[in-house]
Scaffold this motif. Structure first.
Motif, PDB file in Angstrom:
ATOM      1  N   PRO A 152       0.646  -1.475  -0.284  1.00 38.30           N
ATOM      2  CA  PRO A 152      -0.227  -0.276   0.315  1.00 38.30           C
ATOM      3  C   PRO A 152       1.166   1.256  -0.296  1.00 38.30           C
ATOM      4  N   ARG A 153       0.576   1.730  -0.596  1.00 41.32           N
ATOM      5  CA  ARG A 153       1.672   3.110  -1.168  1.00 41.32           C
ATOM      6  C   ARG A 153       1.129   4.392  -1.907  1.00 41.32           C
ATOM      7  N   ALA A 154       1.412   5.431  -2.469  1.00 43.38           N
ATOM      8  CA  ALA A 154       1.407   6.069  -3.374  1.00 43.38           C
ATOM      9  C   ALA A 154       2.739   7.010  -4.398  1.00 43.38           C
ATOM     10  N   PHE A 155       2.716   6.772  -5.833  1.00 38.96           N
ATOM     11  CA  PHE A 155       4.302   7.326  -6.089  1.00 38.96           C
ATOM     12  C   PHE A 155       3.873   8.168  -7.069  1.00 38.96           C
ATOM     13  N   THR A 156       4.770   8.848  -7.920  1.00 35.22           N
ATOM     14  CA  THR A 156       4.991  10.001  -8.864  1.00 35.22           C
ATOM     15  C   THR A 156       5.171   9.154  -9.721  1.00 35.22           C
ATOM     16  N   ALA A 157       5.149   8.359 -11.417  1.00 37.49           N
ATOM     17  CA  ALA A 157       5.384   7.929 -12.337  1.00 37.49           C
ATOM     18  C   ALA A 157       6.690   8.814 -12.848  1.00 37.49           C
ATOM     19  N   PRO A 158       7.634   8.820 -13.764  1.00 37.35           N
ATOM     20  CA  PRO A 158       8.504   9.366 -14.171  1.00 37.35           C
ATOM     21  C   PRO A 158       7.334  10.527 -15.332  1.00 37.35           C
ATOM     22  N   ASP A 159       6.177  10.202 -15.629  1.00 39.72           N
ATOM     23  CA  ASP A 159       5.750  11.013 -16.885  1.00 39.72           C
ATOM     24  C   ASP A 159       4.677  11.589 -16.325  1.00 39.72           C
ATOM     25  N   GLY A 160       4.208  11.396 -15.141  1.00 38.16           N
ATOM     26  CA  GLY A 160       4.319  12.654 -13.919  1.00 38.16           C
ATOM     27  C   GLY A 160       2.697  12.183 -13.885  1.00 38.16           C
ATOM     28  N   THR A 161       2.144  10.449 -14.029  1.00 33.83           N
ATOM     29  CA  THR A 161       0.798  10.100 -13.583  1.00 33.83           C
ATOM     30  C   THR A 161       1.175   9.770 -12.446  1.00 33.83           C
ATOM     31  N   GLU A 162       0.105  10.248 -11.924  1.00 30.65           N
ATOM     32  CA  GLU A 162       0.306   9.990 -10.044  1.00 30.65           C
ATOM     33  C   GLU A 162      -0.870   8.155  -9.623  1.00 30.65           C
ATOM     34  N   PHE A 163       0.156   7.567  -9.077  1.00 28.59           N
ATOM     35  CA  PHE A 163      -0.352   6.318  -8.822  1.00 28.59           C
ATOM     36  C   PHE A 163      -0.893   6.007  -7.240  1.00 28.59           C
ATOM     37  N   ALA A 164      -2.009   4.735  -7.100  1.00 34.95           N
ATOM     38  CA  ALA A 164      -1.929   4.444  -5.710  1.00 34.95           C
ATOM     39  C   ALA A 164      -1.783   3.026  -5.936  1.00 34.95           C
ATOM     40  N   VAL A 165      -1.268   1.956  -4.906  1.00 33.73           N
ATOM     41  CA  VAL A 165      -1.398   1.189  -5.169  1.00 33.73           C
ATOM     42  C   VAL A 165      -1.522   0.218  -3.874  1.00 33.73           C
ATOM     43  N   CYS A 166      -2.052  -0.798  -3.850  1.00 34.25           N
ATOM     44  CA  CYS A 166      -2.931  -1.643  -2.388  1.00 34.25           C
ATOM     45  C   CYS A 166      -2.788  -3.344  -3.020  1.00 34.25           C
ATOM     46  N   PRO A 167      -2.259  -4.287  -2.741  1.00 31.06           N
ATOM     47  CA  PRO A 167      -2.371  -5.738  -2.826  1.00 31.06           C
ATOM     48  C   PRO A 167      -3.825  -6.040  -2.313  1.00 31.06           C
ATOM     49  N   LEU A 168      -3.782  -7.540  -3.363  1.00 33.11           N
ATOM     50  CA  LEU A 168      -5.077  -7.606  -2.762  1.00 33.11           C
ATOM     51  C   LEU A 168      -4.675  -9.508  -2.146  1.00 33.11           C
ATOM     52  N   SER A 172       0.183 -11.513  -5.226  1.00 36.37           N
ATOM     53  CA  SER A 172       0.601 -11.084  -6.362  1.00 36.37           C
ATOM     54  C   SER A 172      -0.586 -10.025  -7.352  1.00 36.37           C
ATOM     55  N   VAL A 173      -0.970  -9.867  -6.541  1.00 36.53           N
ATOM     56  CA  VAL A 173      -2.192  -9.442  -7.775  1.00 36.53           C
ATOM     57  C   VAL A 173      -2.869  -7.621  -6.574  1.00 36.53           C
ATOM     58  N   ALA A 174      -2.374  -6.984  -7.261  1.00 40.03           N
ATOM     59  CA  ALA A 174      -2.643  -5.539  -6.446  1.00 40.03           C
ATOM     60  C   ALA A 174      -3.803  -4.985  -7.862  1.00 40.03           C
ATOM     61  N   LEU A 175      -4.363  -3.848  -6.701  1.00 39.11           N
ATOM     62  CA  LEU A 175      -5.618  -2.484  -7.588  1.00 39.11           C
ATOM     63  C   LEU A 175      -4.369  -1.823  -7.482  1.00 39.11           C
ATOM     64  N   VAL A 176      -4.738  -0.704  -8.728  1.00 39.58           N
ATOM     65  CA  VAL A 176      -3.984   0.383  -8.822  1.00 39.58           C
ATOM     66  C   VAL A 176      -4.625   1.148  -9.366  1.00 39.58           C
ATOM     67  N   VAL A 177      -4.476   2.388  -8.571  1.00 33.14           N
ATOM     68  CA  VAL A 177      -5.059   3.506  -9.015  1.00 33.14           C
ATOM     69  C   VAL A 177      -4.745   4.745 -10.016  1.00 33.14           C
ATOM     70  N   ALA A 178      -4.927   5.507 -11.122  1.00 36.18           N
ATOM     71  CA  ALA A 178      -4.434   6.080 -11.944  1.00 36.18           C
ATOM     72  C   ALA A 178      -4.536   7.470 -12.053  1.00 36.18           C
ATOM     73  N   ARG A 179      -4.399   8.101 -12.055  1.00 35.12           N
ATOM     74  CA  ARG A 179      -4.726  10.171 -12.633  1.00 35.12           C
ATOM     75  C   ARG A 179      -3.648  11.143 -12.484  1.00 35.12           C
ATOM     76  N   THR A 180      -3.660  12.038 -13.508  1.00 32.91           N
ATOM     77  CA  THR A 180      -3.283  13.042 -13.890  1.00 32.91           C
ATOM     78  C   THR A 180      -3.810  14.627 -13.698  1.00 32.91           C
ATOM     79  N   GLY A 181      -3.063  15.241 -14.044  1.00 32.78           N
ATOM     80  CA  GLY A 181      -3.486  16.683 -13.406  1.00 32.78           C
ATOM     81  C   GLY A 181      -3.735  17.240 -11.983  1.00 32.78           C
ATOM     82  N   ALA A 182      -3.381  16.031 -11.136  1.00 25.55           N
ATOM     83  CA  ALA A 182      -3.803  16.262  -9.958  1.00 25.55           C
ATOM     84  C   ALA A 182      -2.868  15.974  -9.890  1.00 25.55           C
ATOM     85  N   PRO A 183      -2.921  16.323  -7.950  1.00 29.92           N
ATOM     86  CA  PRO A 183      -1.936  16.318  -7.064  1.00 29.92           C
ATOM     87  C   PRO A 183      -1.815  14.800  -6.212  1.00 29.92           C
ATOM     88  N   PRO A 184      -0.683  14.573  -6.332  1.00 31.61           N
ATOM     89  CA  PRO A 184      -0.377  13.000  -6.089  1.00 31.61           C
ATOM     90  C   PRO A 184      -1.628  12.580  -4.475  1.00 31.61           C
TER      91      PRO A 184
END
Length: 211
Positions: A152-168, A172-184
Motif C-alpha cells: 500500500p503506497r502512492a507514488f509519482t511515475a516519471p511521466d507525472g502520472t499519480e498512482f496508488a497501489v494496494c495488494p489484494l 501477487s495481484v494489486a489494485l492500481v489507481v491512476a490520475r493525471t493533472g491532479a495532486p499525489p
C-alpha cells in the motif's frame, strides 16, 4: 460537471466558511467536503463542487488564491460515485457477483477516489507490473514501472502520472489507481483504498471457503 478542489488553509474558526463562500462566489456549488489532515495550525481539505460544463477553472483558482492563508493544491475533474455510501455499495456488488469481484472493485474505484482509471496488475519481471484488467480510461496489457513492490503506497511515475497501489489477498495481484493533472494521492486516500481492498478480500475469501 464535477470538480475536486484540494486546498490547504489555516486551521482556525472562519477559514472553512471563507473558502466555501469564495467557491460560491466563483459559481461553484459545493456537493461534498472532506478533511484530509490537520496539524500545526494548518488543514488540507477536499471539496467536490458542481461547475458549469466547459467553463475554465482560472477564476476558481484565482478566487481561492486570494483568500489569506489559502493555497490551492489542485483542481481536477471527478465523477460522482453511485449511491450515498459508495464504498458499501461496491462491496455489496462484489458479494453479489464474486466471480467478477476484483474487476468490479477496480471498475468502481476511479469514481470513489477521483481518478482517471484503475486496474488489476501482476508482477512482470523485477521492475514492472502488467495491468491485466483496466477500467474505462486504462489499458489492459500496459506495463507500469514503479509498481513493485506491491504494498500500500502512492507514488509519482516519471511521466507525472499519480498512482496508488494496494495488494489484494493473494499478494501477487494489486489494485492500481491512476490520475493525471491532479495532486499525489493523499495517505487518507491510500488508506481508503486499503479498506476497500480488505473488505473485498474478506467477502471473496468468505465466498471461497463457503463454496
Amino acid at each position: 460537471m464535477l470538480l475536486r478542489v484540494r486546498v490547504r488553509l489555516p486551521d482556525r474558526p472562519g477559514s472553512l466558511g471563507r473558502v466555501a463562500r469564495t467557491l460560491g462566489a466563483a459559481g461553484a456549488d459545493v456537493v461534498q467536503m472532506a478533511v484530509l489532515e490537520r496539524g500545526n495550525g494548518r488543514a488540507m481539505d477536499d471539496f467536490t463542487v458542481a461547475w458549469p460544463s466547459g467553463a475554465g477553472v482560472d477564476r476558481l483558482a484565482e478566487g481561492l488564491g486570494s483568500v489569506p492563508g489559502v493555497e490551492v493544491a489542485g483542481i481536477w475533474p471527478t465523477a460522482e460515485p453511485q449511491g450515498g455510501c459508495p464504498d458499501a455499495a461496491v462491496i455489496g456488488q462484489v458479494a453479489a457477483v464474486p466471480e467478477r469481484g476484483a474487476r468490479i472493485l477496480a471498475d468502481a474505484v476511479p469514481a470513489i477516489l477521483s481518478a482517471d482509471w484503475a486496474g488489476l496488475a501482476e508482477p512482470a519481471g523485477e521492475d514492472a507490473a502488467v495491468v491485466v484488467h483496466a477500467s474505462v480510461g486504462g489499458r489492459a496489457g500496459a506495463a507500469v514501472a514503479g509498481l513493485l513492490p506491491l504494498r500500500p503506497r502512492a507514488f509519482t511515475a516519471p511521466d507525472g502520472t499519480e498512482f496508488a497501489v494496494c495488494p489484494l489477498a493473494k499478494g501477487s495481484v494489486a489494485l492500481v489507481v491512476a490520475r493525471t493533472g491532479a495532486p499525489p494521492f493523499h495517505r487518507t486516500e491510500v488508506s481508503r483504498l486499503e479498506q476497500l481492498a480488505g473488505a473485498a478480500d474478506a467477502v471473496l475469501l468468505g465466498d471461497r471457503s463457503s463454496g
